[in-house]
Design a protein around this motif. Structure first.
Motif, mmCIF file in Angstrom:
data_model
loop_
_atom_site.group_PDB
_atom_site.id
_atom_site.type_symbol
_atom_site.label_atom_id
_atom_site.label_comp_id
_atom_site.label_asym_id
_atom_site.label_seq_id
_atom_site.Cartn_x
_atom_site.Cartn_y
_atom_site.Cartn_z
ATOM 1 N N GLN A 111 0.818 -1.209 0.000
ATOM 2 C CA GLN A 111 0.000 0.000 0.000
ATOM 3 C C GLN A 111 0.853 1.260 0.000
ATOM 4 O OE1 GLN A 111 -2.621 -1.061 3.463
ATOM 5 N NE2 GLN A 111 -4.204 -0.362 2.050
ATOM 6 N N GLN A 181 -6.683 0.071 -1.709
ATOM 7 C CA GLN A 181 -7.059 -0.773 -0.570
ATOM 8 C C GLN A 181 -8.018 -1.839 -1.089
ATOM 9 O OE1 GLN A 181 -9.748 -1.331 1.693
ATOM 10 N NE2 GLN A 181 -11.323 -0.028 0.767
ATOM 11 N N ASP A 183 -10.394 -3.974 0.152
ATOM 12 C CA ASP A 183 -11.807 -3.918 0.544
ATOM 13 C C ASP A 183 -12.511 -5.269 0.561
ATOM 14 O OD1 ASP A 183 -13.497 -1.887 1.620
ATOM 15 O OD2 ASP A 183 -14.863 -2.157 -0.062
ATOM 16 N N PRO A 210 -5.856 3.881 3.505
ATOM 17 C CA PRO A 210 -5.289 2.526 3.518
ATOM 18 C C PRO A 210 -5.825 1.640 4.624
ATOM 19 C CG PRO A 210 -3.663 4.164 4.237
ATOM 20 C CD PRO A 210 -4.817 4.920 3.653
ATOM 21 N N SER A 213 -8.807 -1.257 4.778
ATOM 22 C CA SER A 213 -8.671 -2.660 4.381
ATOM 23 C C SER A 213 -8.973 -3.624 5.514
ATOM 24 C CB SER A 213 -7.251 -2.928 3.872
ATOM 25 O OG SER A 213 -7.004 -2.292 2.648
#
Length: 298
Positions: A111, A181, A183, A210, A213
């Motif tokens: 990320q 991110q 998800d 970020p 997540s």
């Protein structure tokens, strides 16, 4: 999704099937097929328009992070096609927290690195879900035909001003960049291959905060693995994930999980809007649960 014969001809440009290509699942947003090879298998995915960004996103992540995502053998951005090497064994059967202890710091590093490419991802269709936009997105959600009862919808509407304040507080912390991110970061999308954990299936991804997540990761550790809310594993996993980001993010993380629970419900609305209304009842069984978890976070 593309014609099956055309797709199989495309697959054969990159691998030589050792047997019939078999459809393993069909969803409104994607179709997945297993391609048997002389040694192992490859996996073909045809993405519907709502997730058409996934092949290119997966390919870019595979180029930059080959040791922590699936290897992309080929992709076609225009047709939404993706061909992946086998990623190993899923953690779906047991969802051990130890697997996440290994995976989350490496995911955080990804990320951090991808923040530099956030604008590029959005330009190629990855949904942008900035924190500052979330209060307006919640207002839209309140006006939608949601699978909640009248009292729950009223509670959601009443929580909107407080949610706006939470978003403003989170947005004021400018130490963290928007980035990709996942998800949908749960055990069915975490695989072990060659001793390393790999994250698959980026079709629900967005460019956003970020820390969002871990809303899904922690949810499944609670619901599927049975960790209680005070289980020490949550603190260990939070700290492991935060380590690549540097110090001082504990309170920000807790706030992001609250804000992110609603952001997750907002993101699900995009998937629902893609479906014909006749398919809403089946989708809403899961969506109602997501919405009620968002209400509990407010």
């Amino acid at each position: 999704m593309g014609d099956r014969d055309e797709a199989e001809a495309w697959i054969r440009r990159y691998v030589e099937p050792a047997g019939p290509v078999e459809t393993t699942h069909v969803r409104p947003w994607s179709t997945v097929r297993r391609v048997p090879l002389a040694h192992g298998a490859a996996w073909f995915k045809a993405c519907a328009p709502v997730q058409a960004f996934e092949p290119r996103l997966s390919a870019r992540l595979s180029e930059r992070w080959p040791d922590r995502v699936a290897e992309v053998l080929a992709h076609d951005e225009d047709r939404g096609w993706l061909l992946l090497a086998d990623a190993g064994e899923p953690t779906a059967r047991s969802n051990p927290p130890e697997a996440w202890l290994a995976a989350l710091p490496r995911y955080a590093e990804l990320q951090r690195g991808e923040a530099a490419h956030a604008g590029e991802h959005v330009a190629h269709g990855v949904p942008a879900l900035p924190v500052v936009a979330l209060p307006a997105r919640l207002a839209d959600l309140v006006e939608a035909d949601l699978p909640l009862d009248r009292a729950e919808r009223a509670r959601l509407a009443a929580a909107a001003p407080g949610y706006g304040r939470l978003c403003a507080e989170l947005a004021d912390d400018r130490r963290l960049p928007a980035t990709v991110q996942h998800d949908d970061l749960h055990m069915a999308n975490l695989y072990r291959h060659d001793g390393r954990m790999r994250v698959l299936d980026w079709g629900d991804a967005s460019v956003s905060h970020p820390f969002f997540s871990l809303v899904v990761t922690f949810r499944f550790l609670a619901e599927r693995t049975g960790l209680g809310p005070d289980d020490p594993w949550f603190g260990r996993l939070r700290d492991a994930y935060l380590e690549p980001w540097g110090g001082g993010f504990g309170e920000t993380f807790d706030l992001a999980l609250r804000v992110g629970a609603v952001a997750h419900a907002v993101a699900w609305a995009r998937q629902r809007d893609f479906l014909p209304p006749s398919e809403w009842p089946a989708f809403d069984q899961g969506y109602a649960h997501i919405l009620r978890r968002a209400l509990r976070a407010l």
